[in-house]
Enzyme design. Structure first.
Site, PDB file in Angstrom:
ATOM      1  N   HIS A  77       0.834  -1.202   0.000  1.00  0.00           N
ATOM      2  CA  HIS A  77       0.000   0.000   0.000  1.00  0.00           C
ATOM      3  C   HIS A  77       0.870   1.254   0.000  1.00  0.00           C
ATOM      4  CE1 HIS A  77      -3.219   2.787   0.876  1.00  0.00           C
ATOM      5  NE2 HIS A  77      -2.619   3.160   1.993  1.00  0.00           N
ATOM      6  N   ALA A  78       1.898   1.274   0.814  1.00  0.00           N
ATOM      7  CA  ALA A  78       2.784   2.440   0.888  1.00  0.00           C
ATOM      8  C   ALA A  78       3.466   2.690  -0.451  1.00  0.00           C
ATOM      9  CB  ALA A  78       3.834   2.245   1.988  1.00  0.00           C
TER      10      ALA A  78
END
Length: 110
Positions: A77-78
């Protein structure tokens, strides 16, 4: 995942999100005719993305040094968040330039 890794990941998400928001604000400023504010917000976006990229580079250097990086959904996600923000910033620069050209052709300044 250890606490240090979580902090790095959250910094990437934080600064990536701030960068994306500033890029979108830059587009809004250009749309409303405020070129100076648009350029300022674009610079803010670049600074935030530079911070996020610093943390990403730290992860890469750690892994290059033999420290294995655990791939988690949060890590993915990051990374996705950062890459999306970088794309938005690049597109914002192009959109601002288009607004400037259109305004210039109409005989005014943005």
């Amino acid at each position: 995942m250890n606490e240090e890794m979580e902090q790095i990941i959250f910094q990437i998400i934080l600064h990536g999100g701030n960068g994306r928001s500033s890029a979108m604000e830059a587009i809004a400023a250009a749309k409303s005719g405020d070129a100076e504010e648009a350029r300022k917000k674009l610079q803010d976006a670049a600074e935030e993305l530079s911070k996020a990229h610093h943390y990403q580079t730290e992860l890469i250097q750690n892994e290059a040094g033999g420290e294995k990086t655990e791939m988690t959904l949060l890590m993915v996600h990051a990374q996705d968040h950062l890459m999306n923000a970088m794309t938005v910033k690049d597109m914002a620069a192009e959109i601002i330039e288009l607004y400037e050209k259109i305004t210039e052709q109409r005989g005014a300044s943005i």
